[in-house]
Design an enzyme around this catalytic site. Structure first.
Site, PDB file in Angstrom:
ATOM      1  N   SER A   1      -6.210  -1.739   5.445  1.00 34.02           N
ATOM      2  CA  SER A   1      -5.443  -1.525   4.204  1.00 34.02           C
ATOM      3  C   SER A   1      -4.241  -0.613   4.421  1.00 34.02           C
ATOM      4  O   SER A   1      -4.302   0.353   5.185  1.00 34.02           O
ATOM      5  CB  SER A   1      -6.381  -0.879   3.177  1.00 34.02           C
ATOM      6  OG  SER A   1      -5.645  -0.378   2.096  1.00 34.02           O
TER       7      SER A   1
ATOM      8  N   GLU B   1      -3.511   1.501   2.437  1.00 31.32           N
ATOM      9  CA  GLU B   1      -3.974   2.812   1.957  1.00 31.32           C
ATOM     10  C   GLU B   1      -4.222   3.754   3.140  1.00 31.32           C
ATOM     11  O   GLU B   1      -4.189   4.977   2.977  1.00 31.32           O
ATOM     12  CB  GLU B   1      -5.246   2.605   1.127  1.00 31.32           C
ATOM     13  CG  GLU B   1      -5.830   3.831   0.454  1.00 31.32           C
ATOM     14  CD  GLU B   1      -5.016   4.394  -0.708  1.00 31.32           C
ATOM     15  OE1 GLU B   1      -4.118   3.706  -1.221  1.00 31.32           O
ATOM     16  OE2 GLU B   1      -5.297   5.546  -1.095  1.00 31.32           O
TER      17      GLU B   1
ATOM     18  N   TYR C   1     -11.664   6.373   0.292  1.00 30.83           N
ATOM     19  CA  TYR C   1     -11.523   4.946   0.623  1.00 30.83           C
ATOM     20  C   TYR C   1     -10.607   4.779   1.840  1.00 30.83           C
ATOM     21  O   TYR C   1     -10.929   4.056   2.785  1.00 30.83           O
ATOM     22  CB  TYR C   1     -10.960   4.185  -0.582  1.00 30.83           C
ATOM     23  CG  TYR C   1     -10.498   2.786  -0.264  1.00 30.83           C
ATOM     24  CD1 TYR C   1     -11.391   1.731  -0.197  1.00 30.83           C
ATOM     25  CD2 TYR C   1      -9.141   2.519  -0.032  1.00 30.83           C
ATOM     26  CE1 TYR C   1     -10.962   0.436   0.102  1.00 30.83           C
ATOM     27  CE2 TYR C   1      -8.704   1.239   0.263  1.00 30.83           C
ATOM     28  CZ  TYR C   1      -9.617   0.204   0.332  1.00 30.83           C
ATOM     29  OH  TYR C   1      -9.174  -1.069   0.642  1.00 30.83           O
TER      30      TYR C   1
HETATM   31  P1  NAP Z   1     -12.713  -6.906  -4.360  1.00 30.29           P
HETATM   32  O1  NAP Z   1     -12.188  -7.930  -5.311  1.00 30.29           O
HETATM   33  O2  NAP Z   1     -13.070  -5.560  -4.844  1.00 30.29           O
HETATM   34  O3  NAP Z   1     -14.007  -7.558  -3.645  1.00 30.29           O
HETATM   35  C1  NAP Z   1     -14.895  -6.768  -2.893  1.00 30.29           C
HETATM   36  C2  NAP Z   1     -16.051  -7.644  -2.443  1.00 30.29           C
HETATM   37  O4  NAP Z   1     -16.970  -6.837  -1.691  1.00 30.29           O
HETATM   38  C3  NAP Z   1     -16.864  -8.249  -3.596  1.00 30.29           C
HETATM   39  O5  NAP Z   1     -17.285  -9.548  -3.223  1.00 30.29           O
HETATM   40  C4  NAP Z   1     -18.055  -7.312  -3.677  1.00 30.29           C
HETATM   41  O6  NAP Z   1     -19.204  -7.889  -4.244  1.00 30.29           O
HETATM   42  C5  NAP Z   1     -18.276  -7.047  -2.199  1.00 30.29           C
HETATM   43  N1  NAP Z   1     -19.089  -5.865  -1.934  1.00 30.29           N
HETATM   44  C6  NAP Z   1     -18.891  -4.594  -2.365  1.00 30.29           C
HETATM   45  N2  NAP Z   1     -19.846  -3.785  -1.907  1.00 30.29           N
HETATM   46  C7  NAP Z   1     -20.670  -4.536  -1.159  1.00 30.29           C
HETATM   47  C8  NAP Z   1     -21.848  -4.278  -0.428  1.00 30.29           C
HETATM   48  N3  NAP Z   1     -22.404  -3.048  -0.389  1.00 30.29           N
HETATM   49  N4  NAP Z   1     -22.448  -5.291   0.234  1.00 30.29           N
HETATM   50  C9  NAP Z   1     -21.927  -6.540   0.184  1.00 30.29           C
HETATM   51  N5  NAP Z   1     -20.813  -6.859  -0.495  1.00 30.29           N
HETATM   52  C10 NAP Z   1     -20.191  -5.865  -1.163  1.00 30.29           C
HETATM   53  O7  NAP Z   1     -11.695  -6.714  -3.149  1.00 30.29           O
HETATM   54  P2  NAP Z   1     -10.429  -7.617  -2.703  1.00 30.29           P
HETATM   55  O8  NAP Z   1      -9.241  -7.192  -3.491  1.00 30.29           O
HETATM   56  O9  NAP Z   1     -10.838  -9.027  -2.668  1.00 30.29           O
HETATM   57  O10 NAP Z   1     -10.187  -7.072  -1.233  1.00 30.29           O
HETATM   58  C11 NAP Z   1     -10.876  -7.646  -0.113  1.00 30.29           C
HETATM   59  C12 NAP Z   1     -10.905  -6.618   1.018  1.00 30.29           C
HETATM   60  O11 NAP Z   1      -9.575  -6.286   1.392  1.00 30.29           O
HETATM   61  C13 NAP Z   1     -11.579  -5.295   0.684  1.00 30.29           C
HETATM   62  O12 NAP Z   1     -12.208  -4.817   1.856  1.00 30.29           O
HETATM   63  C14 NAP Z   1     -10.422  -4.379   0.314  1.00 30.29           C
HETATM   64  O13 NAP Z   1     -10.773  -3.044   0.534  1.00 30.29           O
HETATM   65  C15 NAP Z   1      -9.368  -4.880   1.275  1.00 30.29           C
HETATM   66  N6  NAP Z   1      -7.975  -4.716   0.852  1.00 30.29           N
HETATM   67  C16 NAP Z   1      -7.585  -5.176  -0.373  1.00 30.29           C
HETATM   68  C17 NAP Z   1      -6.256  -5.080  -0.740  1.00 30.29           C
HETATM   69  C18 NAP Z   1      -5.769  -5.588  -2.073  1.00 30.29           C
HETATM   70  O14 NAP Z   1      -4.662  -5.223  -2.463  1.00 30.29           O
HETATM   71  N7  NAP Z   1      -6.519  -6.443  -2.762  1.00 30.29           N
HETATM   72  C19 NAP Z   1      -5.312  -4.500   0.145  1.00 30.29           C
HETATM   73  C20 NAP Z   1      -5.761  -4.075   1.389  1.00 30.29           C
HETATM   74  C21 NAP Z   1      -7.088  -4.206   1.754  1.00 30.29           C
HETATM   75  P3  NAP Z   1     -19.417  -7.934  -5.863  1.00 30.29           P
HETATM   76  O15 NAP Z   1     -18.582  -9.086  -6.373  1.00 30.29           O
HETATM   77  O16 NAP Z   1     -20.879  -8.140  -5.991  1.00 30.29           O
HETATM   78  O17 NAP Z   1     -18.935  -6.608  -6.394  1.00 30.29           O
HETATM   79  O1  G4F Z   2      -4.097  -0.714  -8.598  1.00 27.47           O
HETATM   80  P1  G4F Z   2      -4.524   0.518  -7.905  1.00 27.47           P
HETATM   81  O2  G4F Z   2      -5.857   1.080  -8.284  1.00 27.47           O
HETATM   82  O3  G4F Z   2      -4.426   0.199  -6.354  1.00 27.47           O
HETATM   83  P2  G4F Z   2      -4.366   1.132  -5.055  1.00 27.47           P
HETATM   84  O4  G4F Z   2      -4.899   2.496  -5.312  1.00 27.47           O
HETATM   85  O5  G4F Z   2      -2.978   1.035  -4.513  1.00 27.47           O
HETATM   86  O6  G4F Z   2      -5.402   0.397  -4.094  1.00 27.47           O
HETATM   87  C1  G4F Z   2      -5.372  -1.016  -3.926  1.00 27.47           C
HETATM   88  O7  G4F Z   2      -4.503  -1.332  -2.862  1.00 27.47           O
HETATM   89  C2  G4F Z   2      -4.939  -0.870  -1.568  1.00 27.47           C
HETATM   90  C3  G4F Z   2      -3.854  -1.291  -0.566  1.00 27.47           C
HETATM   91  O8  G4F Z   2      -2.943  -0.236  -0.389  1.00 27.47           O
HETATM   92  C4  G4F Z   2      -6.271  -1.505  -1.265  1.00 27.47           C
HETATM   93  F1  G4F Z   2      -6.675  -1.163  -0.014  1.00 27.47           F
HETATM   94  C5  G4F Z   2      -7.295  -1.067  -2.301  1.00 27.47           C
HETATM   95  O9  G4F Z   2      -8.541  -1.710  -2.033  1.00 27.47           O
HETATM   96  C6  G4F Z   2      -6.798  -1.499  -3.677  1.00 27.47           C
HETATM   97  O10 G4F Z   2      -6.812  -2.906  -3.724  1.00 27.47           O
HETATM   98  O11 G4F Z   2      -3.437   1.672  -8.142  1.00 27.47           O
HETATM   99  C7  G4F Z   2      -2.081   1.495  -7.830  1.00 27.47           C
HETATM  100  C8  G4F Z   2      -1.267   2.679  -8.338  1.00 27.47           C
HETATM  101  C9  G4F Z   2      -1.834   4.041  -7.933  1.00 27.47           C
HETATM  102  O12 G4F Z   2      -0.788   4.853  -7.496  1.00 27.47           O
HETATM  103  C10 G4F Z   2      -2.436   4.605  -9.209  1.00 27.47           C
HETATM  104  O13 G4F Z   2      -2.399   6.029  -9.290  1.00 27.47           O
HETATM  105  O14 G4F Z   2      -1.310   2.658  -9.768  1.00 27.47           O
HETATM  106  C11 G4F Z   2      -1.512   3.976 -10.239  1.00 27.47           C
HETATM  107  N1  G4F Z   2      -2.093   3.897 -11.578  1.00 27.47           N
HETATM  108  C12 G4F Z   2      -1.491   4.380 -12.716  1.00 27.47           C
HETATM  109  N2  G4F Z   2      -2.291   4.173 -13.772  1.00 27.47           N
HETATM  110  C13 G4F Z   2      -3.280   3.382 -11.916  1.00 27.47           C
HETATM  111  C14 G4F Z   2      -3.413   3.546 -13.302  1.00 27.47           C
HETATM  112  N3  G4F Z   2      -4.246   2.768 -11.167  1.00 27.47           N
HETATM  113  C15 G4F Z   2      -5.336   2.297 -11.814  1.00 27.47           C
HETATM  114  N4  G4F Z   2      -6.298   1.645 -11.084  1.00 27.47           N
HETATM  115  N5  G4F Z   2      -5.524   2.449 -13.178  1.00 27.47           N
HETATM  116  C16 G4F Z   2      -4.571   3.067 -13.971  1.00 27.47           C
HETATM  117  O15 G4F Z   2      -4.736   3.195 -15.169  1.00 27.47           O
END
Ligand code: NAP
Ligand code: G4F
Length: 325
Positions: A130, A132, A153
């Site tokens: 990520s 992050e 995280y």
């Molecule tokens: P997500 O929608 O939160 O999905 C997370 C998945 O992990 C869900 O299927 C969840 O199951 C499963 N899970 C959580 N805890 C688990 C456990 N203990 N054992 C087995 N399964 C578990 O995440 P996403 O946005 O698709 O992201 C996919 C991956 O990419 C994650 O690793 C995330 O950290 C990483 N990532 C995401 C982003 C982004 O912007 N989306 C960016 C960078 C990296 P349930 O449905 O049962 O909760």
């Molecule tokens: O949508 P966010 O919660 O995403 P964040 O923290 O960037 O993390 C996501 O992206 C990562 C990749 O860089 C992934 F690895 C991670 O799993 C996840 O998918 O927040 C984005 C921004 C933050 O700066 C937060 O402080 O939005 C700001 N924010 C402002 N108001 C908020 C809110 N975030 C959330 N969730 N809820 C609010 O009300």
């Protein structure tokens, strides 16, 4: 027929990746958690009755905290490709649950890698790393940018990143890190900021609510479209050699700007509907993430197509359509 195993198949990325791989003719196995209510909403449209012949989507119960189950599943499925997407993926929640986040997002990765090594299966491994992890290191960020995580995280993801690198170097595993910047979609979890805003704009337009409460509006993110990013994951595992890649749009957008895009889409003034709630602030914030994905473009031919404003519009449109249904 290639066989893939996806952890996190019920998540946003898992659902798009499953569609992609089924479309390419793969047999797809997914690990799902046991829950007291259905948690397969994002993949229900792909479900196949297990009694049918030629079933190509198979779901197995399992959990990242259960190493013996991971060994059993790797042995049973013997996948050609493993996509490790499962994680406690919410940054704000990781401050409340640092130990659980470390156990699943961090050590869960070690459990899976060790299961692959112990079984001795010949597979290719994708690690969901990520942006992050870059945390406090200023943009633009690429594959050589030092990590400075700002959340439990982020710290857990840095551990997972180095475990994948170590299994590549120590055990000759074809393991890659996809360092993905934020990617969103109508399937994004409702508590991540883009979906929270898009959904609120639609609901306010429909007269179902009046306000949405947000935290830091100044944070800068690089938001792309998740459906395009899973194609990048797949391409990483088809490359001749394992390597790590950034996927990003290269575009900077503040939370405030994204809010404006969403509310403009429904003809509303965002300032009349957004209120501040300090609950959504983080003890340490990541101020700015802007990715440089030129390596992925050069080596994999991957480039983001959907830019943040267009993404905001498609997310609001999807939430409006869902309400109309
Ligand atoms: P997500 O929608 O939160 O999905 C997370 C998945 O992990 C869900 O299927 C969840 O199951 C499963 N899970 C959580 N805890 C688990 C456990 N203990 N054992 C087995 N399964 C578990 O995440 P996403 O946005 O698709 O992201 C996919 C991956 O990419 C994650 O690793 C995330 O950290 C990483 N990532 C995401 C982003 C982004 O912007 N989306 C960016 C960078 C990296 P349930 O449905 O049962 O909760
Ligand atoms: O949508 P966010 O919660 O995403 P964040 O923290 O960037 O993390 C996501 O992206 C990562 C990749 O860089 C992934 F690895 C991670 O799993 C996840 O998918 O927040 C984005 C921004 C933050 O700066 C937060 O402080 O939005 C700001 N924010 C402002 N108001 C908020 C809110 N975030 C959330 N969730 N809820 C609010 O009300």
């Amino acid at each position: 027929m290639k066989r893939a195993l996806i952890t996190g198949i019920t998540g946003q990325d898992g659902s798009y990746l499953t569609e992609l791989l089924l479309g390419k003719g793969y047999e797809v196995h997914g690990i799902i958690r046991r829950s007291s209510t259905f948690n397969t909403g994002r993949i229900d449209h792909l479900y196949q009755d297990p009694h049918e012949r030629d079933q190509r989507l198979v779901l197995h119960y399992g959990d990242l905290t259960d190493s013996s189950r991971l060994v059993t599943l790797i042995e049973k499925v013997r996948p050609d490709e493993v996509y490790h997407l499962a994680a406690q993926s919410h940054v704000r929640v990781s401050f409340d649950e640092p130990e659980y986040t470390g156990n699943t997002t961090g050590v869960g990765t070690a459990r899976l890698l060790e299961a692959i090594r112990m079984v001795g299966v010949d597979t290719r491994y994708y690690q969901a790393s990520s942006s992050e992890m870059f945390g406090a290191t200023p943009p633009p960020q690429n594959e050589d940018t030092p990590f400075y995580p700002r959340s439990p995280y982020g710290a857990a993801k840095v551990y997972g990143y180095w475990m994948a690198r170590n299994y590549r170097e120590a055990h000759d595993l074809f393991a890659v890190n996809g360092i993905l910047f934020n990617h969103e979609s109508p399937r994004r979890g409702e508590t991540f900021v883009t979906r929270k805003i898009a959904r609120a704009a639609a609901r306010i337009k429909a007269g179902l609510e009046q306000h949405v409460y947000l935290g830091n509006l100044d944070a800068v993110r690089d938001w792309g479209y998740a459906q395009e990013y899973v194609e990048g994951m797949w391409r990483m595992l088809q490359a001749p050699e394992p390597a790590d890649y950034v996927l990003a749009t290269g575009t900077a957008t503040t939370v405030r700007e994204f809010t404006q895009y969403c509310f403009e889409r429904v003809g509303l003034d965002w300032e009349e509907h957004v209120r501040f709630d300090e609950t959504y602030l983080r003890p340490t914030e990541v101020d700015a993430l802007i990715g440089d994905a030129s390596k992925a473009q050069r080596d994999l031919g991957w480039k983001a197509q959907t830019m943040p404003e267009q993404l905001a519009h498609l997310m609001v449109d999807a939430d409006l359509a869902a309400l109309q249904k």
